[in-house]
Design a protein around this motif. Structure first.
Motif, PDB file in Angstrom:
ATOM      1  N   PHE A   3       0.830  -1.198   0.000  1.00 24.08           N
ATOM      2  CA  PHE A   3       0.000   0.000   0.000  1.00 24.08           C
ATOM      3  C   PHE A   3       0.865   1.249   0.000  1.00 24.08           C
ATOM      4  CE2 PHE A   3      -4.136  -1.531   2.241  1.00 24.08           C
ATOM      5  CZ  PHE A   3      -4.379  -2.379   1.186  1.00 24.08           C
ATOM      6  N   SER A   7      -2.993   5.148   0.994  1.00 26.07           N
ATOM      7  CA  SER A   7      -3.903   4.009   1.147  1.00 26.07           C
ATOM      8  C   SER A   7      -3.893   3.493   2.576  1.00 26.07           C
ATOM      9  CB  SER A   7      -3.530   2.889   0.183  1.00 26.07           C
ATOM     10  OG  SER A   7      -3.856   3.248  -1.133  1.00 26.07           O
ATOM     11  N   CYS A   8      -2.732   3.503   3.216  1.00 26.33           N
ATOM     12  CA  CYS A   8      -2.656   3.084   4.624  1.00 26.33           C
ATOM     13  C   CYS A   8      -3.491   4.007   5.505  1.00 26.33           C
ATOM     14  CB  CYS A   8      -1.203   3.080   5.100  1.00 26.33           C
ATOM     15  SG  CYS A   8      -0.216   1.732   4.452  1.00 26.33           S
ATOM     16  N   ILE A  12      -6.805   3.027   7.715  1.00 30.90           N
ATOM     17  CA  ILE A  12      -6.841   3.318   9.153  1.00 30.90           C
ATOM     18  C   ILE A  12      -8.085   4.134   9.505  1.00 30.90           C
ATOM     19  CG2 ILE A  12      -5.708   4.663  10.976  1.00 30.90           C
ATOM     20  CD1 ILE A  12      -3.021   3.727   9.700  1.00 30.90           C
TER      21      ILE A  12
END
Length: 108
Positions: A3, A7-8, A12
């Motif tokens: 990722f 995207s992380c 989250i």
């Protein structure tokens, strides 16, 4: 998965919203089983091959809805529809419905 940083962060934030939703369901209904049932239904529908929502046809799903955009906000980016802004809005709406419905029932 590989990722990107964005995207992380998206995953989250989506995870935070869905976690709040499941927590409110469990707290307001005084049972973790209600959250487990909602989670199980989601898993059967989305992960169990009944419904696929994405940018291409999923040959393994019974029904596929193909999004006509590549916008990460709509598609959920590298993670998928569960991290999309639409899904996050859904998590917030369900959370509010459960919260307000429980408050209404407690007043009666």
């Amino acid at each position: 998965m590989d990722f990107s940083l964005f995207s992380c962060l998206q995953v989250i934030i989506a995870g935070m919203f869905v976690g709040i939703m499941f927590s409110v369901i469990a707290l307001e209904r005084h049972s973790i089983w209600n959250s487990a049932i909602v989670h199980a239904i989601w898993n059967v529908v989305i992960l169990g091959g009944f419904l696929s929502i994405g940018t291409k046809i999923d040959e393994y799903s019974a029904y596929t809805y193909v999004l006509k955009t590549n916008s990460f906000a709509i598609t959920g980016g590298e993670f998928g529809i569960e991290a999309s802004v639409i899904a996050m809005l859904g998590y917030v709406v369900v959370t509010l419905i459960v919260y307000l419905n429980t408050r209404k029932l407690n007043k009666v």
